[in-house]
Design a protein around this motif. Structure first.
Motif, short mmCIF file in Angstrom:
data_model
loop_
_atom_site.label_atom_id
_atom_site.label_comp_id
_atom_site.label_asym_id
_atom_site.label_seq_id
_atom_site.Cartn_x
_atom_site.Cartn_y
_atom_site.Cartn_z
N CYS A 253 -23.83 -34.91 69.97
CA CYS A 253 -23.38 -33.26 70.01
C CYS A 253 -24.54 -32.61 69.43
N PRO A 254 -25.45 -32.42 70.30
CA PRO A 254 -26.88 -31.82 69.70
C PRO A 254 -26.62 -30.46 68.83
N SER A 255 -25.75 -29.70 69.17
CA SER A 255 -25.40 -28.33 68.29
C SER A 255 -25.31 -28.48 66.74
N PHE A 256 -24.95 -29.67 66.62
CA PHE A 256 -24.20 -30.06 65.17
C PHE A 256 -25.58 -29.82 64.17
N GLU A 257 -26.80 -29.98 64.71
CA GLU A 257 -27.81 -29.67 63.97
C GLU A 257 -28.22 -28.45 63.40
N ALA A 258 -27.65 -27.61 64.30
CA ALA A 258 -27.68 -26.02 63.99
C ALA A 258 -26.49 -25.70 63.08
N ALA A 259 -25.60 -26.27 63.08
CA ALA A 259 -24.18 -25.87 62.34
C ALA A 259 -24.37 -25.42 60.87
N LEU A 260 -25.11 -26.12 60.17
CA LEU A 260 -25.36 -25.68 58.85
C LEU A 260 -25.87 -24.29 58.66
N ALA A 261 -27.07 -24.18 59.53
CA ALA A 261 -27.60 -22.81 59.42
C ALA A 261 -26.77 -21.64 59.74
N ALA A 262 -26.07 -22.12 60.85
CA ALA A 262 -25.14 -21.00 61.33
C ALA A 262 -24.03 -20.64 60.38
N TYR A 263 -23.59 -21.55 59.90
CA TYR A 263 -22.45 -21.54 58.86
C TYR A 263 -23.07 -20.40 57.56
N TYR A 264 -24.16 -20.84 57.21
CA TYR A 264 -24.68 -20.07 56.07
C TYR A 264 -25.15 -18.51 56.50
N LEU A 265 -25.06 -18.31 57.52
CA LEU A 265 -25.15 -16.87 58.01
C LEU A 265 -23.70 -16.52 58.14
N ILE A 266 -22.87 -16.84 58.86
CA ILE A 266 -21.54 -16.38 59.34
C ILE A 266 -20.77 -16.33 57.87
N SER B 214 -26.98 -14.46 66.51
CA SER B 214 -27.49 -15.76 66.60
C SER B 214 -26.62 -16.87 66.32
N ALA B 215 -26.38 -16.70 65.12
CA ALA B 215 -25.37 -17.69 64.33
C ALA B 215 -24.14 -17.67 65.12
N GLN B 216 -23.43 -16.87 65.76
CA GLN B 216 -22.13 -16.80 66.27
C GLN B 216 -22.61 -17.50 67.69
N LYS B 217 -23.63 -17.40 68.30
CA LYS B 217 -23.91 -18.27 69.69
C LYS B 217 -23.90 -19.65 69.22
N ALA B 218 -24.54 -20.05 68.11
CA ALA B 218 -24.63 -21.39 67.79
C ALA B 218 -23.23 -21.99 67.47
N ARG B 219 -22.46 -21.13 67.14
CA ARG B 219 -21.01 -21.60 66.86
C ARG B 219 -20.40 -21.97 68.08
N THR B 220 -20.54 -20.91 69.04
CA THR B 220 -20.13 -21.35 70.41
C THR B 220 -20.65 -22.68 71.06
N LEU B 221 -21.80 -22.88 70.70
CA LEU B 221 -22.16 -24.28 71.28
C LEU B 221 -21.46 -25.39 70.80
N VAL B 222 -21.29 -24.95 69.17
CA VAL B 222 -20.51 -26.12 68.38
C VAL B 222 -19.22 -26.44 69.16
N VAL B 223 -18.40 -25.43 69.19
CA VAL B 223 -17.00 -25.32 69.87
C VAL B 223 -17.27 -26.27 71.41
N ARG B 224 -18.14 -25.89 72.17
CA ARG B 224 -18.40 -26.82 73.43
C ARG B 224 -18.65 -28.06 73.20
N ASP B 225 -19.38 -28.36 72.20
CA ASP B 225 -19.60 -29.77 71.94
C ASP B 225 -18.57 -30.60 71.68
N PHE B 226 -17.59 -29.84 70.77
CA PHE B 226 -16.46 -30.69 70.63
C PHE B 226 -15.49 -30.66 71.75
N ALA B 227 -15.46 -29.52 72.39
CA ALA B 227 -14.77 -29.71 73.60
C ALA B 227 -15.09 -30.78 74.58
#
Length: 497
Positions: A301-314, A381-394
């Motif tokens: 799930c490659p997007s998980f590497e961006a999850a921390l940064a996305a969270y600390y903006l959202i 950009s953080a919300q876009k990364a969030r969408t990628l996390v959702v897609r990786d889980f799906a």
């Protein structure tokens, strides 16, 4: 009465229902335990002794009259100080609400009372749920009952510590980026983050509205399931509440099997920063599930590497909006109102005095991320990364029934060790944050002690939205297998307080 504090919630409820012991006796035993150890642990900010005994007497009266009791009636509980409780202080761990007495109950509080659960008091937490260690409480840190010089996790460290110190058999926490699961992992207890919208947020003081979720904390998977069933369900007072039946969590916990399930292991949840002992216990857990009849599937799930940064903006962006209501005008602390200052000056002085450093840090960060000229670059950009996390889980759940991960990269670290390093503190939630971004369900339960320090390690089980019952099905199977291997609950290995 000392043995009462060691019983599970299910066992206590059965003894109360049978008349073998009264709810008042159970409550008094836990209040005595709080008196004996909480000066050292500091799990509670407020103990509602009179209110708890009154609730216990009401349960005993119902039983004496032959009226039906709920499955957890008479069982004591520690409530995170983020849920409003009529007539009882609710501070959210902050000076800005010190002494505030809410005039109403949160929906979770109402449901607990209706079920006959005895609320002992309000537990310590990171201010406004912002933190991973409970060191950010305005009223001092909580100690980890395994080692009082170490953190009990955060933001709900008080709730988890109350369980591990046998001050309460049940607790309620909230999970914005891991604040139920991470404290459960480092204290050797069970914590569940339900599907977003599965438990009402009405009356829960908001931090990050698209991420916050209340959930159950306990010492066993079954106890967590019983509590989950009490607090979950649709609430018309919460616009984000899911109008659908509660998943059959109790039945799943009683069934407890992993036979035939496909279990995913994400390769991004290991590597640099992960303690060797944590990964050793995690790998043993994966092997155990294979022994229990599960098929193990490797995932990426490659997007998980961006999850921390996305969270600390959202999360800071949403907190900067939510905390704007604390303005010294409507309620709470007021500083500098001497008639010579403007409303803006009073608000500024109040927020300076009332908010702690971590809350200020996140408000500033969130305000900056939402400001003109930076919104799309950061928040967007953080919300876009969030969408990628959702897609990786799906994609992951197209291949597997549940996903496994370590709950935290390390065991409990010493109090003060990361106080001056916010990034090191934030990395404690590395494995939990993707779940909140996706709005799905997850559980942490003990999977052993790390060989380096003898401290608890948590195993995280992740399930799709509204498939919370899978957490309990798998969690109960793992719990039973580990207990058979260990010969006792893991908390029996904790040093005596």
């Amino acid at each position: 009465m000392a043995d009462l504090i060691r019983l599970t919630a299910a066992e206590l409820a059965a003894r109360v229902a049978s008349g073998d012991v009264s709810a008042v006796e159970v409550t008094e035993a836990h209040l005595a335990r709080i008196d004996a150890v909480d000066e050292k642990v500091h799990a509670f900010l407020h103990v509602d002794r009179e209110g708890a005994l009154a609730q216990a007497r009401a349960v005993d009266d119902k039983r004496a009259k032959g009226e039906p009791l709920g499955p957890l009636a008479g069982v004591p509980l520690a409530l995170k100080d983020i849920f409003t409780t009529e007539g009882v202080p609710t501070t959210v761990g902050s000076k800005i609400l010190e002494g505030w007495i809410p005039p109403y109950d949160a929906t979770v509080t109402k449901r607990l009372k209706a079920a006959g659960i005895v609320i002992l008091g309000k537990t310590n937490m990171d201010e406004f749920a912002m933190g991973s260690s409970t060191e950010n409480s305005a009223f001092g840190p909580t100690g980890n009952p395994w080692d009082l010089t170490r953190i009990p996790g955060g933001s709900g460290g008080g709730s988890a510590a109350s369980l591990a110190s046998f001050e309460a058999p049940l607790a309620i926490g909230t999970d914005t980026g891991g604040s139920i699961r991470q404290p459960a992992a480092v204290t050797g207890t069970v914590g569940v983050k339900p599907t977003y919208g599965g438990v009402s947020r009405y009356g829960m003081v908001a931090f990050s509205s698209s991420l916050d979720q209340g959930g159950p904390c306990a010492r066993t998977v079954l106890d967590a399931a019983l509590l989950h069933a009490v607090i979950a369900g649709h609430d018309p007072l919460d616009s984000t509440s899911i109008d659908a039946p509660v998943p059959p969590v109790v039945e799943a916990a009683r069934a407890g099997t992993a036979e035939g399930l496909r279990v995913g292991v994400v390769k991004e949840f290991r590597g640099e920063g992960f303690q060797a002992g944590v990964m050793r216990r995690f790998d043993e857990s994966v092997a155990l599930l294979r022994e229990l009849g599960a098929e193990i599937v490797e995932l990426s799930c490659p997007s998980f590497e961006a999850a921390l940064a996305a969270y600390y903006l959202i999360a800071p962006s949403e907190c900067s909006s939510n905390l704007a209501r604390f303005d010294a005008i409507r309620y709470g602390l007021r500083v500098g109102d001497d008639g010579a200052r403007s409303a803006e000056e009073v608000t500024s002085l109040t927020r300076e005095a009332g908010f702690g450093p971590e809350v200020k840090r996140r408000i500033i960060l969130g305000t900056y991320a939402l400001s003109s000229g930076y919104y799309e670059a950061y928040y967007g950009s953080a919300q876009k990364a969030r969408t990628l996390v959702v897609r990786d889980f799906a994609r992951a759940f197209e291949q597997v029934d549940v996903v496994l991960a370590p709950t935290t990269p390390t065991t409990a670290f010493p109090i003060g060790e990361r106080a001056d390093d916010p990034m090191a503190m934030y990395r404690a939630d590395l494995c939990t944050i993707p779940v909140n971004l996706a709005g799905i369900a997850a559980m942490s339960l003990p999977c052993g002690l790390a060989p380096e320090d003898g401290l608890p390690v948590g195993l995280q089980i992740i399930a799709p939205a509204m498939a919370d019952d899978r957490l309990y099905r798998v969690g109960a199977a793992v719990e039973a297998a580990f207990r058979a291997r260990w010969g006792h609950p893991i908390l029996e290995e904790a040093p005596a307080l």
